[in-house]
Design a protein around this motif. Structure first.
Motif, PDB file in Angstrom:
ATOM      1  N   THR A 185      11.637  49.534  13.643  1.00  0.00           N
ATOM      2  CA  THR A 185      13.025  49.916  13.429  1.00  0.00           C
ATOM      3  C   THR A 185      13.823  49.892  14.722  1.00  0.00           C
ATOM      4  O   THR A 185      14.965  49.403  14.759  1.00  0.00           O
ATOM      5  CB  THR A 185      13.095  51.311  12.790  1.00  0.00           C
TER       6      THR A 185
ATOM      7  N   THR B 138      23.173  52.037   8.790  1.00  0.00           N
ATOM      8  CA  THR B 138      22.589  50.818   9.335  1.00  0.00           C
ATOM      9  C   THR B 138      23.634  50.004  10.088  1.00  0.00           C
ATOM     10  O   THR B 138      24.830  50.085   9.809  1.00  0.00           O
ATOM     11  CB  THR B 138      21.992  49.939   8.222  1.00  0.00           C
TER      12      THR B 138
ATOM     13  N   THR C 266      28.931  49.499  11.218  1.00  0.00           N
ATOM     14  CA  THR C 266      27.878  50.239  10.545  1.00  0.00           C
ATOM     15  C   THR C 266      28.209  50.374   9.064  1.00  0.00           C
ATOM     16  O   THR C 266      29.377  50.440   8.675  1.00  0.00           O
ATOM     17  CB  THR C 266      27.700  51.659  11.126  1.00  0.00           C
TER      18      THR C 266
ATOM     19  N   VAL D 174      19.666  53.576  11.640  1.00  0.00           N
ATOM     20  CA  VAL D 174      19.933  53.856  13.043  1.00  0.00           C
ATOM     21  C   VAL D 174      19.122  55.087  13.433  1.00  0.00           C
ATOM     22  O   VAL D 174      19.282  56.154  12.840  1.00  0.00           O
ATOM     23  CB  VAL D 174      21.437  54.102  13.273  1.00  0.00           C
TER      24      VAL D 174
ATOM     25  N   ASN E  38      17.246  47.644  15.563  1.00  0.00           N
ATOM     26  CA  ASN E  38      18.517  48.203  16.017  1.00  0.00           C
ATOM     27  C   ASN E  38      18.943  47.644  17.365  1.00  0.00           C
ATOM     28  O   ASN E  38      20.117  47.352  17.589  1.00  0.00           O
ATOM     29  CB  ASN E  38      18.412  49.730  16.081  1.00  0.00           C
TER      30      ASN E  38
END
Length: 585
Positions: free
Chosen positions: A293, A560, A335, A317, A297
């Motif tokens: 993850t 996200t 986002t 996030v 990001n």
């Protein structure tokens, strides 16, 4: 929705609009000093209503500024465990299926309102008898990727194959309502032995009728799930269908290197005029798997090369970048951020941990605050103390455990002393990723302080749900999440806490089995007044929670990132970041 909507469905429409009002939507939050991202997004109403035949007509309404063309990219931790629509249930798999398959009904976003509309069907169905029989008519011009027509018989066969013992993992609402039992295969075990299901009738190629065992006014919501995906009998490759399903949606699989990559290209036989939801702006979708993850990001923040046109369905996030993202205007502007229908739990294996005092001690000792901080802090979600989430009709906030989010070690020790087993052994299973390794250390330390002997057990990330889904799994504690399939508690408590649903690759991961609670679920499900039923579900939830079957963790927030070269990513109805409105700038 049609000339003869049932009273129950009409009431359900209004009730769902009310029940979904607590769902959060909108921009990411930050503290008053503008530096610490510690507030959930401001709540907005996201109502659910029943659309008309006109709402169901394509094409999808154009998005101002959007254009066709280009290649969009999706970055994910793991490949999809299932693509066979009859086996799809996890949210990110449902999300990619939006590009590959279509169902009888689906959800259309109109501002803050979510509308149930006909997808393959001309509308959301009609019932002449109060919800026991449902009829749908397919639209003209529907085709598969090979150019063959989509027929009502294919929808029937698609539902029938979901009964087969080989085809597991998907939702079972339709199957249970058709057979009148949770033990669906005792009535019908699928089409592979040459049998058909008489409860589904297809008078012609465009008409399909479902004869349910009892009335269900929310049946049009159930057929929005992948169970109603059409599958032609001649193209059913059984288990191989999971790797390469036949497309009825706007894209088809052109290449797949399992666990590494997948490429979707346009399905030239998809007719936009039949689809009121999917815009299908990009020419191609490239999927890349195998990253953590944090790496996803970091790549989306840097947006180098093709990553400027990238997004993710589910890589939230995290703590490492949350402050940077939510306090940097150009990052925050790209986002997708909203509350979701998901409540996350740490499931307790009730089959192995039969002492309620031990289960209560696990809840008391659990370090929610410390775990949430590792996963992203308040940006990850609000602490949960209930089984149902705020988007469900009848939701009521309560806290039977009465412990702080940091845990209460003294209370946990006292409960273990009452249990007669002051030092029980707990096998804790977790996703084998760096982030969940950190979580594991925190949980082990807290439980050990309370007196538990903890055995941490890493599980492969891709097969995690399969592993915890075994009825005879050897674990005592493991994470999972559950979101209402539509904003009714009937899609939460029975799915998660009805012992009759315990089965391999099922949804009852905690293996909780209390026949009295199951009987009460049947009673409430049959109530004609959905608002009154909501109150009854809330009362039942408290009774279940008194048995301490799980550790409620958070009401999940989806936050996200996406690249500056994309427009249109948004958090959709099922709580993931949707691709249906995306375009390449």
């Amino acid at each position: 929705m049609n000339p003869r909507p049932t009273t129950r469905l009409a009431a359900l429409t209004a009730a769902l609009a009310l029940g979904a009002a607590a769902c959060s939507s909108g921009g990411g939050g930050s503290s008053d000093d503008g530096k610490t991202p510690n507030k959930a997004p401001e709540a907005k109403v996201r109502a659910v209503s029943i659309g008309t035949a006109a709402d169901s007509k394509g094409p999808a309404k154009p998005i101002p500024g959007a254009k066709s063309g280009g290649t969009a990219k999706v970055l994910e931790r793991t490949d999809f465990n299932h693509l066979d629509p009859a086996r799809v249930y996890v949210s990110h798999e449902q999300t990619v299926d939006l590009l590959l398959t279509r169902q009888l009904t689906t959800y259309k976003q109109d501002g803050d309102q979510t509308v149930l509309v006909g997808d393959l069907a001309t509308d959301t169905g009609s019932s002449p008898d109060g919800g026991k029989t449902w009829k749908f008519t397919l639209k003209d011009g529907l085709k598969y990727e090979d150019g063959s027509p989509i027929t009502a018989q294919d929808v029937k066969y698609g539902v029938e194959r979901s009964f087969a013992k080989e085809i597991t993992g998907g939702p079972t609402w339709i199957q249970e309502w058709l057979t009148g039992t949770a033990d669906i295969r005792s009535v019908y075990d699928g089409p592979y032995n040459g049998r058909e299901l008489d409860a589904i009738r297809t008078p012609d190629e465009r008409t399909i009728e479902f004869a349910l065992a009892s009335p269900h006014g929310d049946f049009p919501f159930a057929v929005a799930m992948q169970t109603s995906t059409p599958v032609p009998k001649a193209k059913d490759t059984k288990l191989e269908f999971d790797k390469h399903p036949l497309s009825s949606g706007p894209y088809k699989i052109s290449a797949r290197d399992i666990d590494k990559s997948m490429t979707l290209v346009r399905n030239e036989n998809w007719n936009a005029d039949t689809d009121s939801v999917r815009h299908a702006y990009p020419n191609q979708w490239n999927f890349e798997f195998g990253m953590q993850t944090q790496q996803i990001n970091e790549r989306l923040i840097a947006a180098n090369g093709d990553d400027k046109n990238a997004m993710t369905f589910r890589a939230n996030v995290g703590r490492e970048v949350a402050q940077q993202v939510l306090t940097t205007p150009d990052l925050k502007a790209r986002t997708a951020d909203a509350g979701t229908p998901f409540t996350e739990y740490f499931e307790i294996n009730n089959k192995r941990q039969t002492n309620v005092k031990v289960r209560q001690a696990l809840i008391a000792a659990f370090p929610k605050e410390q775990v949430r901080q590792i996963l992203g802090g308040p940006a990850y979600g609000e602490f949960a103390t209930t089984l149902m989430g705020p988007t469900v009709l009848g939701f009521e906030k309560y806290d039977l455990a009465g412990v702080p989010p940091t845990g209460d070690i003294a209370k946990a020790k006292a409960l273990l002393a009452e249990s007669g087993t002051p030092n029980p052994t707990i096998v804790y299973a977790y996703n084998q990723t760096p982030m969940w390794e950190q979580v594991s250390v925190t949980i082990v330390q807290a439980l050990q302080q309370a007196g538990f002997k903890v055995v941490p057990q890493p599980v492969n990330d891709k097969s995690y749900y399969t592993e915890i889904g075994h009825v005879d799994n050897k674990y005592d504690l493991y994470w999972s999440g559950w979101g209402a399939d539509w904003p009714s508690a009937a899609t939460v408590l029975p799915a998660k806490f009805d012992g009759r649903k315990i089965a391999d690759d099922g949804t009852e991961y905690n293996l909780y089995n209390n026949p009295a609670m199951s009987a009460e679920m049947d009673r409430i499900t049959a109530l004609p007044d959905v608002v009154a039923a909501g109150k009854e579900w809330s009362n039942l939830e408290k009774k279940i929670m008194a048995d301490a079957p799980v550790v409620p963790f958070v009401y999940r927030r989806q936050l996200t990132l996406y690249g500056p070269g994309l427009g249109g990513p948004r958090v959709g109805f099922i709580g993931s970041t949707y691709p249906t409105d995306v375009w390449v700038k």
